[in-house]
Design an enzyme around this catalytic site. Sequence first.
Site, short mmCIF file in Angstrom:
data_model
loop_
_atom_site.label_atom_id
_atom_site.label_comp_id
_atom_site.label_asym_id
_atom_site.label_seq_id
_atom_site.Cartn_x
_atom_site.Cartn_y
_atom_site.Cartn_z
N THR A 31 0.91 -0.95 0.07
CA THR A 31 -0.09 0.08 -0.11
C THR A 31 0.81 1.31 -0.08
O THR A 31 0.20 2.35 -0.16
CB THR A 31 -0.92 -0.01 1.26
N GLY A 32 2.32 1.11 0.17
CA GLY A 32 3.00 2.26 0.21
C GLY A 32 2.37 3.35 1.34
O GLY A 32 2.79 2.91 2.77
N THR A 33 1.52 4.15 1.09
CA THR A 33 0.58 4.48 2.14
C THR A 33 0.79 5.74 2.85
O THR A 33 1.93 5.98 3.43
CB THR A 33 -0.02 3.23 2.97
N THR A 34 -0.53 6.64 3.36
CA THR A 34 -0.22 7.47 4.26
C THR A 34 -1.62 7.24 5.24
O THR A 34 -2.66 7.34 4.43
CB THR A 34 -0.11 8.89 4.12
N SER A 161 4.49 5.32 4.36
CA SER A 161 5.52 6.20 3.87
C SER A 161 5.62 7.73 3.48
O SER A 161 6.45 8.57 3.63
CB SER A 161 5.93 5.64 2.27
#
Length: 227
Positions: A31-34, A161
């Site tokens: 998801t990489g994601t924040t 990330s």
Amino acid sequence: MADDPNPYEPEIGSMPQNDLTRADLDNVNKTGTTTIGISTADGVVIATDMRASLGGRFVSNKNVQKVEQIHPTGALTLVGSVGGAQSFISSLRAEVNLYESRRGEQMSIDALATLAGNFARGGPFFAIHPILGGVDEEGSHVYSIDPAGGVMEDDYTVTGSGMQLAYGHLEQAYEEDMSNEEAVSVAAHGIKSAVERDTGSGNGVFLCEITDEGVDIHGHHDFDDVL
């Protein structure tokens, strides 16, 4: 026979298993994601971006719902390996339902956070760092669950990330006793700040609003819809 199971002993379940190594995770969907969780006077607000990537180099999906309801008044985010996060959510949701069936009452959010930490510590859920948010008789709760099973409660937290970019906004904008409506704006701005620069985050925002009445999750590809 000696090998026959004892019909009077409880059945013991097992955790899902796999044979992936950490090196294998470079070739799976992440998801990489924040993700952002904020405790409010009304309950909890959780916000996430909507992008999944393949090995952090290619956008594999632009419409990922990274927050899921796992409790009548609680939700968990997906951060890290998509498969690991989905399995983590399914396992926790099953345990919450089993607890309610056996005891006739809802699991507290504190107990759910402890269970999540134990699962993360001992299960096959590679590379996850979710946020758990919920409301119970003790009030509003936001927890960060780290990959080693650590459980930390705070007024607000960010994982993924893009966390440094989002934290920069939250440190300035967060105020105690915000309403859910105010927190939605703060959280959405935090996600927008992250997607501007973090390649692992993007494509919009999912917002989850939790009160003692339940969980409401809605997605928006256009930030102008919520800002």
